[in-house]
Design a protein around this motif. Sequence first.
Motif, PDB file in Angstrom:
ATOM      1  N   PHE A 125       0.960  -1.204   0.024  1.00  0.00           N
ATOM      2  CA  PHE A 125       0.093  -0.061  -0.016  1.00  0.00           C
ATOM      3  C   PHE A 125       0.912   1.447   0.049  1.00  0.00           C
ATOM      4  N   GLU A 126       0.494   2.242  -0.833  1.00  0.00           N
ATOM      5  CA  GLU A 126       1.397   3.602  -0.850  1.00  0.00           C
ATOM      6  C   GLU A 126       0.289   4.571  -0.812  1.00  0.00           C
ATOM      7  N   TYR A 127       0.235   5.435   0.249  1.00  0.00           N
ATOM      8  CA  TYR A 127      -0.636   6.447   0.465  1.00  0.00           C
ATOM      9  C   TYR A 127      -0.490   7.466  -0.375  1.00  0.00           C
ATOM     10  N   SER A 128      -1.748   8.198  -0.980  1.00  0.00           N
ATOM     11  CA  SER A 128      -1.840   9.219  -1.788  1.00  0.00           C
ATOM     12  C   SER A 128      -2.900  10.066  -1.262  1.00  0.00           C
ATOM     13  N   PRO A 129      -2.660  11.293  -0.514  1.00  0.00           N
ATOM     14  CA  PRO A 129      -3.473  12.118  -0.301  1.00  0.00           C
ATOM     15  C   PRO A 129      -4.593  12.600  -1.466  1.00  0.00           C
ATOM     16  N   ASP A 130      -4.168  12.549  -2.693  1.00  0.00           N
ATOM     17  CA  ASP A 130      -5.045  12.918  -3.517  1.00  0.00           C
ATOM     18  C   ASP A 130      -6.446  11.918  -3.970  1.00  0.00           C
ATOM     19  N   GLU A 131      -5.940  10.835  -3.402  1.00  0.00           N
ATOM     20  CA  GLU A 131      -7.124   9.597  -3.594  1.00  0.00           C
ATOM     21  C   GLU A 131      -7.912   9.754  -2.611  1.00  0.00           C
ATOM     22  N   MET A 132      -7.727  10.082  -1.351  1.00  0.00           N
ATOM     23  CA  MET A 132      -8.632  10.300  -0.218  1.00  0.00           C
ATOM     24  C   MET A 132      -9.392  11.641  -0.488  1.00  0.00           C
ATOM     25  N   SER A 133     -10.551  11.517   0.134  1.00  0.00           N
ATOM     26  CA  SER A 133     -11.420  12.700   0.289  1.00  0.00           C
ATOM     27  C   SER A 133     -10.905  13.594   1.372  1.00  0.00           C
ATOM     28  N   THR A 134     -10.908  15.022   1.194  1.00  0.00           N
ATOM     29  CA  THR A 134     -10.276  15.829   1.981  1.00  0.00           C
ATOM     30  C   THR A 134     -11.384  17.057   2.296  1.00  0.00           C
ATOM     31  N   ASP A 135     -11.336  17.792   3.347  1.00  0.00           N
ATOM     32  CA  ASP A 135     -11.831  18.821   3.856  1.00  0.00           C
ATOM     33  C   ASP A 135     -11.104  19.836   4.144  1.00  0.00           C
ATOM     34  N   GLU A 136     -11.558  21.132   4.499  1.00  0.00           N
ATOM     35  CA  GLU A 136     -10.665  22.471   5.024  1.00  0.00           C
ATOM     36  C   GLU A 136      -9.963  22.164   6.212  1.00  0.00           C
ATOM     37  N   SER A 137     -10.743  21.398   7.076  1.00  0.00           N
ATOM     38  CA  SER A 137     -10.303  21.074   8.590  1.00  0.00           C
ATOM     39  C   SER A 137      -8.998  20.365   8.381  1.00  0.00           C
ATOM     40  N   ASP A 138      -9.033  19.396   7.301  1.00  0.00           N
ATOM     41  CA  ASP A 138      -7.784  18.311   7.119  1.00  0.00           C
ATOM     42  C   ASP A 138      -6.388  18.914   6.972  1.00  0.00           C
ATOM     43  N   GLN A 139      -6.688  20.038   6.475  1.00  0.00           N
ATOM     44  CA  GLN A 139      -5.391  20.589   6.203  1.00  0.00           C
ATOM     45  C   GLN A 139      -4.497  21.128   7.468  1.00  0.00           C
ATOM     46  N   THR A 140      -5.071  21.047   8.610  1.00  0.00           N
ATOM     47  CA  THR A 140      -4.243  21.301   9.917  1.00  0.00           C
ATOM     48  C   THR A 140      -3.454  20.332  10.350  1.00  0.00           C
ATOM     49  N   ALA A 141      -3.695  19.147   9.693  1.00  0.00           N
ATOM     50  CA  ALA A 141      -3.118  17.810  10.124  1.00  0.00           C
ATOM     51  C   ALA A 141      -1.464  18.144  10.058  1.00  0.00           C
ATOM     52  N   ALA A 142      -0.973  17.172  11.476  1.00  0.00           N
ATOM     53  CA  ALA A 142       0.517  17.256  11.436  1.00  0.00           C
ATOM     54  C   ALA A 142       0.967  16.326  10.798  1.00  0.00           C
ATOM     55  N   THR A 143       2.080  16.270   9.988  1.00  0.00           N
ATOM     56  CA  THR A 143       2.680  15.066   9.078  1.00  0.00           C
ATOM     57  C   THR A 143       3.104  13.812   9.954  1.00  0.00           C
ATOM     58  N   SER A 144       3.282  14.090  11.417  1.00  0.00           N
ATOM     59  CA  SER A 144       3.599  12.995  12.075  1.00  0.00           C
ATOM     60  C   SER A 144       3.288  13.144  13.579  1.00  0.00           C
ATOM     61  N   GLN A 145       2.376  12.280  14.147  1.00  0.00           N
ATOM     62  CA  GLN A 145       2.176  12.543  15.418  1.00  0.00           C
ATOM     63  C   GLN A 145       3.334  12.078  16.620  1.00  0.00           C
ATOM     64  N   VAL A 146       4.230  11.535  16.198  1.00  0.00           N
ATOM     65  CA  VAL A 146       5.240  11.023  17.043  1.00  0.00           C
ATOM     66  C   VAL A 146       6.593  11.054  16.082  1.00  0.00           C
ATOM     67  N   PRO A 147       7.194  12.521  16.338  1.00  0.00           N
ATOM     68  CA  PRO A 147       8.474  12.945  15.544  1.00  0.00           C
ATOM     69  C   PRO A 147       9.559  11.983  15.943  1.00  0.00           C
ATOM     70  N   GLY A 148      10.217  11.611  14.701  1.00  0.00           N
ATOM     71  CA  GLY A 148      11.265  10.579  14.508  1.00  0.00           C
ATOM     72  C   GLY A 148      11.191   9.276  14.470  1.00  0.00           C
ATOM     73  N   ILE A 149       9.825   8.892  14.461  1.00  0.00           N
ATOM     74  CA  ILE A 149       9.643   7.244  14.664  1.00  0.00           C
ATOM     75  C   ILE A 149       9.566   6.915  13.251  1.00  0.00           C
ATOM     76  N   SER A 150       9.769   7.396  12.397  1.00  0.00           N
ATOM     77  CA  SER A 150       9.853   6.944  10.723  1.00  0.00           C
ATOM     78  C   SER A 150      11.243   6.106  10.849  1.00  0.00           C
ATOM     79  N   GLY A 151      12.063   6.562  11.358  1.00  0.00           N
ATOM     80  CA  GLY A 151      13.546   5.561  11.203  1.00  0.00           C
ATOM     81  C   GLY A 151      13.225   4.342  11.928  1.00  0.00           C
ATOM     82  N   ASP A 152      12.192   4.177  12.717  1.00  0.00           N
ATOM     83  CA  ASP A 152      12.189   2.880  13.242  1.00  0.00           C
ATOM     84  C   ASP A 152      11.753   1.680  12.443  1.00  0.00           C
ATOM     85  N   PHE A 153      11.310   2.009  11.258  1.00  0.00           N
ATOM     86  CA  PHE A 153      10.666   1.034  10.420  1.00  0.00           C
ATOM     87  C   PHE A 153      11.609   0.780   9.358  1.00  0.00           C
TER      88      PHE A 153
END
Length: 260
Positions: free
Chosen positions: A232-260
Amino acid sequence: MTKDKKQRIKITTPPGIFIYPKLNQINYGTEKFPVKNGNFEVKVRLDKMHPEFAAFAAKFDPLYEQAKELALLKFGELPVNTRKELKEKNGATGIRLRPALTQEYDEKTEEALATVTVKATMPAGGIIKKGPKAGQVWMRRPAAFDAKGNSIPLFNAQGNPLASAPRIWSGTLGRVSFEVDTNQDGSTGYFVTSDGTYGVRLSLQGVKLLRLADAQQATASSMGFGDEEEGFEYSPDEMSTDESDQTAATSQVPGISGDF
């Protein structure tokens, strides 16, 4: 055991099948078994034949030894009657390991299967009780990534679920990243005085989604492991969005991506 604060140990599972994950919204439990302040949790089924499993499982051995050391210390502080009762129940040492990896069995034959499960949880929030920030409210949310390592926002900056986020159903194939909890004195492990069990607690950090399941998916094919690069590869363009979604943080736990 040292009282110096230890660096928390991070562990990531091999690919596995998620079982009733509660990642898209806060889990408050049930009326009979409520979860105070709510949490997030995921149980993952792992194949013991997977080439990554042996190394993964071996990481728990030294942690169990540290937890056993703590348990023996705590056991020695119990009243004589309690210690004797626990020895009758658990054997000569009076203590018994509750492993983080739970063996699965065939319900009909009761034979051991080639799978185990492991569960990790994350508190959704609470109130700081001590220190200069006492009384302030804190919040945590799990991080999520696709098979390529791209961040998938599940919540907005206010901690509310995003309508654009993919639903993570049971049967999803993925990895789970967690930390091994440490005590205030830096020791590892817990001891339950009522039954003499000991072990380690796992704190959920985030998940990597390799193949999404849908709400109705319950086929045998969902148990297989595929090539992560074809996942699975995430594509935000393929998901429904609304105005409030634009405030989303890109990661809720900073630095965790390196653990994978």
